[in-house]
Design a protein around this motif. Structure first.
Motif, PDB file in Angstrom:
ATOM      1  N   LYS A 256     -15.282  -8.223 -13.676  1.00 40.69           N
ATOM      2  CA  LYS A 256     -14.533  -7.757 -14.840  1.00 40.69           C
ATOM      3  C   LYS A 256     -15.016  -6.380 -15.292  1.00 40.69           C
ATOM      4  N   ALA A 257     -16.278  -6.071 -15.057  1.00 47.76           N
ATOM      5  CA  ALA A 257     -16.788  -4.747 -15.407  1.00 47.76           C
ATOM      6  C   ALA A 257     -16.042  -3.673 -14.618  1.00 47.76           C
ATOM      7  N   ALA A 258     -15.919  -3.874 -13.307  1.00 47.84           N
ATOM      8  CA  ALA A 258     -15.171  -2.927 -12.483  1.00 47.84           C
ATOM      9  C   ALA A 258     -13.706  -2.889 -12.892  1.00 47.84           C
ATOM     10  N   ASP A 259     -13.162  -4.040 -13.231  1.00 43.07           N
ATOM     11  CA  ASP A 259     -11.760  -4.115 -13.625  1.00 43.07           C
ATOM     12  C   ASP A 259     -11.500  -3.338 -14.911  1.00 43.07           C
ATOM     13  N   SER A 260     -12.494  -3.280 -15.784  1.00 43.59           N
ATOM     14  CA  SER A 260     -12.320  -2.533 -17.033  1.00 43.59           C
ATOM     15  C   SER A 260     -12.078  -1.053 -16.755  1.00 43.59           C
ATOM     16  N   VAL A 261     -12.754  -0.513 -15.741  1.00 45.29           N
ATOM     17  CA  VAL A 261     -12.546   0.890 -15.368  1.00 45.29           C
ATOM     18  C   VAL A 261     -11.170   1.070 -14.742  1.00 45.29           C
ATOM     19  N   TRP A 262     -10.773   0.125 -13.905  1.00 45.16           N
ATOM     20  CA  TRP A 262      -9.471   0.198 -13.239  1.00 45.16           C
ATOM     21  C   TRP A 262      -8.348   0.208 -14.281  1.00 45.16           C
ATOM     22  N   HIS A 263      -8.413  -0.708 -15.231  1.00 43.06           N
ATOM     23  CA  HIS A 263      -7.371  -0.804 -16.244  1.00 43.06           C
ATOM     24  C   HIS A 263      -7.308   0.465 -17.086  1.00 43.06           C
ATOM     25  N   ALA A 264      -8.470   1.018 -17.439  1.00 44.09           N
ATOM     26  CA  ALA A 264      -8.477   2.249 -18.225  1.00 44.09           C
ATOM     27  C   ALA A 264      -7.884   3.412 -17.438  1.00 44.09           C
ATOM     28  N   TRP A 265      -8.234   3.482 -16.173  1.00 48.87           N
ATOM     29  CA  TRP A 265      -7.747   4.573 -15.322  1.00 48.87           C
ATOM     30  C   TRP A 265      -6.221   4.529 -15.200  1.00 48.87           C
ATOM     31  N   LEU A 266      -5.676   3.339 -15.125  1.00 49.61           N
ATOM     32  CA  LEU A 266      -4.228   3.194 -14.984  1.00 49.61           C
ATOM     33  C   LEU A 266      -3.470   3.738 -16.193  1.00 49.61           C
ATOM     34  N   THR A 267      -4.125   3.795 -17.345  1.00 57.62           N
ATOM     35  CA  THR A 267      -3.468   4.288 -18.557  1.00 57.62           C
ATOM     36  C   THR A 267      -3.954   5.680 -18.943  1.00 57.62           C
ATOM     37  N   LEU A 268      -4.687   6.329 -18.053  1.00 59.20           N
ATOM     38  CA  LEU A 268      -5.262   7.635 -18.354  1.00 59.20           C
ATOM     39  C   LEU A 268      -4.181   8.715 -18.363  1.00 59.20           C
TER      40      LEU A 268
ATOM     41  N   HIS B 281      -4.553  11.552 -11.105  1.00 61.27           N
ATOM     42  CA  HIS B 281      -3.872  10.263 -11.042  1.00 61.27           C
ATOM     43  C   HIS B 281      -4.596   9.354 -10.049  1.00 61.27           C
ATOM     44  N   ILE B 282      -4.687   8.087 -10.389  1.00 59.23           N
ATOM     45  CA  ILE B 282      -5.448   7.165  -9.543  1.00 59.23           C
ATOM     46  C   ILE B 282      -4.863   7.061  -8.139  1.00 59.23           C
ATOM     47  N   ASP B 283      -3.551   7.136  -8.007  1.00 59.79           N
ATOM     48  CA  ASP B 283      -2.941   7.071  -6.670  1.00 59.79           C
ATOM     49  C   ASP B 283      -3.339   8.284  -5.832  1.00 59.79           C
ATOM     50  N   THR B 284      -3.348   9.464  -6.465  1.00 60.19           N
ATOM     51  CA  THR B 284      -3.766  10.679  -5.754  1.00 60.19           C
ATOM     52  C   THR B 284      -5.224  10.581  -5.337  1.00 60.19           C
ATOM     53  N   TYR B 285      -6.046  10.080  -6.240  1.00 62.32           N
ATOM     54  CA  TYR B 285      -7.478   9.918  -5.955  1.00 62.32           C
ATOM     55  C   TYR B 285      -7.702   8.952  -4.794  1.00 62.32           C
ATOM     56  N   CYS B 286      -7.060   7.784  -4.844  1.00 64.76           N
ATOM     57  CA  CYS B 286      -7.257   6.787  -3.782  1.00 64.76           C
ATOM     58  C   CYS B 286      -6.761   7.303  -2.440  1.00 64.76           C
ATOM     59  N   GLN B 287      -5.659   8.018  -2.456  1.00 67.61           N
ATOM     60  CA  GLN B 287      -5.148   8.590  -1.211  1.00 67.61           C
ATOM     61  C   GLN B 287      -6.152   9.569  -0.622  1.00 67.61           C
ATOM     62  N   ARG B 288      -6.764  10.349  -1.481  1.00 63.65           N
ATOM     63  CA  ARG B 288      -7.700  11.380  -1.016  1.00 63.65           C
ATOM     64  C   ARG B 288      -9.005  10.776  -0.507  1.00 63.65           C
ATOM     65  N   TYR B 289      -9.552   9.780  -1.238  1.00 62.69           N
ATOM     66  CA  TYR B 289     -10.892   9.298  -0.903  1.00 62.69           C
ATOM     67  C   TYR B 289     -10.916   7.966  -0.159  1.00 62.69           C
ATOM     68  N   PHE B 290      -9.816   7.229  -0.191  1.00 63.96           N
ATOM     69  CA  PHE B 290      -9.788   5.934   0.499  1.00 63.96           C
ATOM     70  C   PHE B 290      -8.620   5.821   1.481  1.00 63.96           C
ATOM     71  N   GLY B 291      -7.923   6.918   1.691  1.00 68.93           N
ATOM     72  CA  GLY B 291      -6.937   6.987   2.755  1.00 68.93           C
ATOM     73  C   GLY B 291      -5.611   6.310   2.481  1.00 68.93           C
ATOM     74  N   ARG B 292      -5.405   5.809   1.268  1.00 64.86           N
ATOM     75  CA  ARG B 292      -4.165   5.110   0.959  1.00 64.86           C
ATOM     76  C   ARG B 292      -4.086   4.838  -0.538  1.00 64.86           C
ATOM     77  N   VAL B 293      -2.887   4.616  -1.007  1.00 64.81           N
ATOM     78  CA  VAL B 293      -2.696   4.174  -2.379  1.00 64.81           C
ATOM     79  C   VAL B 293      -3.069   2.696  -2.458  1.00 64.81           C
ATOM     80  N   ILE B 294      -3.817   2.334  -3.491  1.00 62.28           N
ATOM     81  CA  ILE B 294      -4.248   0.947  -3.659  1.00 62.28           C
ATOM     82  C   ILE B 294      -3.557   0.374  -4.889  1.00 62.28           C
ATOM     83  N   PRO B 295      -2.559  -0.464  -4.689  1.00 64.83           N
ATOM     84  CA  PRO B 295      -1.807  -0.985  -5.832  1.00 64.83           C
ATOM     85  C   PRO B 295      -2.637  -1.947  -6.665  1.00 64.83           C
ATOM     86  N   HIS B 296      -2.450  -1.875  -7.958  1.00 66.82           N
ATOM     87  CA  HIS B 296      -3.099  -2.801  -8.876  1.00 66.82           C
ATOM     88  C   HIS B 296      -2.195  -4.017  -9.042  1.00 66.82           C
ATOM     89  N   VAL B 297      -2.711  -5.192  -8.708  1.00 67.32           N
ATOM     90  CA  VAL B 297      -1.914  -6.423  -8.745  1.00 67.32           C
ATOM     91  C   VAL B 297      -2.603  -7.423  -9.668  1.00 67.32           C
TER      92      VAL B 297
END
Length: 267
Positions: free
Chosen positions: A85-97, A104-120
């Protein structure tokens, strides 16, 4: 004197923050986090995660946990569930940044993790929570240089317990089984633990997440350890849960079985 004390404390926090970033396997990714994310998280996280600590050290360790999860999603062929849940708190905040496109989180994930990572959300995961957690566990072990069937608990699964995340997921490795404790509002383990059967090597094998060779090696080591314990301690049994509660991975488990939001399978 009060102002001097505050200045010393702030300097110490900044020093620890920088040290944690430098020592992290995700140093580059942590340094590239949006500069406004920390303050936005401080504003947003308490609204959803009651009692969450608001200091910079908690934030950077929680953010590192989220990056570990993104790394697992990148290498997994199955949807993954987030065991923190600690990690999830950062994810949720980032989604509303409110951020520029480069933050943007999608741009960041594409750049550093090679793909967009959908939040489900957990309720919308395309697979059972148990399978999602099992997929995360296997990849986290592999990324940590461990055999996927080895009795070990990756850092991502230990995060909430080590950070004392209020109402977090209190994972512990007890002998040969992974247990999940409910965590209290003050971030301590509470109540009877659940045996996380979906994370047992037999379940990992049934899910197709580990090979028969890995499972056989695990079983051989477990039997050797149990025999040594039995010979030396009058028959104590490794892997005994000490609890009659369990998480069987069924749809009734939901987020109470140690996994919140998830990410889609890797490409």
């Amino acid at each position: 004197m009060k102002n001097i004390t505050i200045s010393i404390k702030q300097a110490w926090v900044q020093y620890r923050y920088r040290a944690l970033v430098r020592q992290s396997a995700f140093q580059r990714e942590l340094e590239a986090l949006p500069p406004t994310l920390y303050e936005h998280w401080r504003k947003e996280a308490p609204l959803e995660f009651n009692g969450i600590p608001m200091d910079a050290i908690f934030f950077v360790r929680a953010a590192e946990g989220l990056l570990r999860f993104f790394d697992c999603v990148r290498y997994s062929q199955h949807p993954c569930a987030l065991p923190s849940k600690a990690a999830d708190s950062v994810w949720h905040a980032w989604l509303t940044l409110p951020a520029q496109s480069e933050d943007h989180i999608d741009t960041y994930c594409q750049r550093y993790f090679g793909r967009v990572i959908p939040h489900v959300e957990a309720s919308q995961m395309p697979v059972d929570t148990g399978l999602g957690l099992a997929a995360t566990l296997v990849i986290a072990r592999k990324r940590g240089g461990r055999d996927p069937a080895a009795p070990s608990l990756p850092a991502l699964f230990e995060l909430d317990r080590k950070l004392r995340m209020p109402n977090g997921y209190g994972y512990q490795l007890q002998k040969y089984q992974i247990h999940l404790h409910r965590m209290s509002q003050n971030g301590r383990l509470a109540g009877s633990p659940q045996v996380m059967h979906p994370l047992d090597p037999s379940s990992l094998l049934a899910f197709g997440l580990i090979s028969q060779t890995s499972y056989a090696a695990y079983e051989l080591e477990r039997q050797r350890t149990e025999k040594a314990a039995s010979d030396g301690a009058g028959g104590s049994s490794c892997g005994s849960s000490g609890s009659d509660s369990s998480c069987d991975g069924g749809s009734s488990c939901g987020s109470s079985c140690g996994g919140g939001c998830g990410g889609g399978c890797g490409s």
